[in-house]
Design an enzyme around this catalytic site. Structure first.
Site, mmCIF file in Angstrom:
data_model
loop_
_atom_site.group_PDB
_atom_site.id
_atom_site.type_symbol
_atom_site.label_atom_id
_atom_site.label_comp_id
_atom_site.label_asym_id
_atom_site.label_seq_id
_atom_site.Cartn_x
_atom_site.Cartn_y
_atom_site.Cartn_z
ATOM 1 N N LEU A 20 -26.235 -66.049 62.996
ATOM 2 C CA LEU A 20 -27.347 -66.001 63.947
ATOM 3 C C LEU A 20 -28.476 -66.914 63.466
ATOM 4 O O LEU A 20 -28.900 -66.808 62.325
ATOM 5 C CB LEU A 20 -27.878 -64.566 64.057
ATOM 6 C CG LEU A 20 -26.886 -63.539 64.597
ATOM 7 C CD1 LEU A 20 -27.390 -62.133 64.374
ATOM 8 C CD2 LEU A 20 -26.625 -63.786 66.071
ATOM 9 N N THR A 21 -28.912 -67.776 64.286
ATOM 10 C CA THR A 21 -28.409 -68.046 65.619
ATOM 11 C C THR A 21 -27.547 -69.301 65.603
ATOM 12 O O THR A 21 -27.637 -70.116 64.684
ATOM 13 C CB THR A 21 -29.579 -68.260 66.619
ATOM 14 O OG1 THR A 21 -30.404 -69.335 66.144
ATOM 15 C CG2 THR A 21 -30.424 -67.005 66.750
ATOM 16 N N VAL A 57 -29.596 -72.623 65.496
ATOM 17 C CA VAL A 57 -30.424 -72.940 64.334
ATOM 18 C C VAL A 57 -29.678 -72.688 63.024
ATOM 19 O O VAL A 57 -29.539 -73.579 62.198
ATOM 20 C CB VAL A 57 -31.753 -72.142 64.358
ATOM 21 C CG1 VAL A 57 -32.539 -72.352 63.062
ATOM 22 C CG2 VAL A 57 -32.606 -72.564 65.552
ATOM 23 N N CYS A 58 -29.185 -71.477 62.839
ATOM 24 C CA CYS A 58 -28.664 -71.082 61.532
ATOM 25 C C CYS A 58 -27.229 -71.512 61.268
ATOM 26 O O CYS A 58 -26.795 -71.538 60.115
ATOM 27 C CB CYS A 58 -28.775 -69.565 61.366
ATOM 28 S SG CYS A 58 -30.467 -68.967 61.525
ATOM 29 N N ILE A 59 -26.465 -71.843 62.327
ATOM 30 C CA ILE A 59 -25.070 -72.227 62.153
ATOM 31 C C ILE A 59 -24.853 -73.723 62.320
ATOM 32 O O ILE A 59 -24.084 -74.333 61.581
ATOM 33 C CB ILE A 59 -24.170 -71.457 63.153
ATOM 34 C CG1 ILE A 59 -24.111 -69.988 62.744
ATOM 35 C CG2 ILE A 59 -22.754 -72.036 63.194
ATOM 36 C CD1 ILE A 59 -23.498 -69.738 61.384
#
Length: 198
Positions: A112-113, A116-118
């Protein structure tokens, strides 16, 4: 199919599945994210795959990782990499070192998210020569447009986009094998039961 991911050669990376961050994942229902995250964590634990967890700024709105992860994978939870705020976790040495320590060159990522994070660690790991699959339905983004943009950007950099059931079937290879039977049970309990028995 060539280059299948198997429990013997892949690692599972679950990134920022936090109780606050999940509120930002509007494009996927929250209960679906939790179910799919549980399925992925259980698959790693019950097949002996390396499982690496990381969180970002637990002391802020993002909060702690899902309690489900502590229940399913207490050792991985205790060893989770707590990032102080680095967005691309692949560039944060303690996380990258934890992944490198698995010795695996095939990485299954979810988190998540998606927007952004992946997107950044998936691209960074691919650029470093890893084969990366991102499980998009174990994550989400603030809007469907943001999710679609993340998927398009990852694909353009050679990341394979997958879903929870799809990657679990790939890892199973054969439902009649001991590993396949274990994964099929997890898939049924976490994902399919509500559809079959509902």
């Amino acid at each position: 199919m060539k280059a299948l991911f198997t429990p013997a050669d892949a690692a599972m990376l679950l990134i920022d599945h936090q109780v606050g961050t999940v509120k930002l994942a509007v494009s996927t229902p929250h209960d679906e994210i939790v179910r799919n995250t549980r399925a992925l964590a259980r698959t790693a634990v019950e097949t002996g795959m390396p499982l690496v967890l990381t969180s970002s700024q637990e002391d802020r709105f993002q909060g702690r990782l899902f309690a489900d992860l502590e229940e399913i994978a207490p050792d991985a939870y205790a060893a989770r990499v707590k990032r102080p705020g680095v967005v691309d976790c692949w560039t944060y040495a303690p996380f990258r070192d934890a992944v490198l320590a698995t010795g695996r060159k095939k990485l299954i990522m979810a988190g998540l998210t998606n927007d952004v994070c992946i997107v950044y660690p998936a691209i960074s790991a691919t650029e470093d020569g890893f084969a990366v699959q991102v499980v998009v339905d174990a994550g989400g983004s603030p809007t469907s447009a943001a999710d679609a943009a993340a998927v398009e950007r990852m694909r353009s950099h050679g990341v394979t986009i997958t879903s929870t059931n799809q990657v679990m079937a790939e890892l199973a290879t054969d439902w009649a094998s001991p590993t396949g039977a274990a994964i099929q049970r997890i898939m049924y309990e976490e994902v399919l039961k509500r559809l079959v028995e509902g």
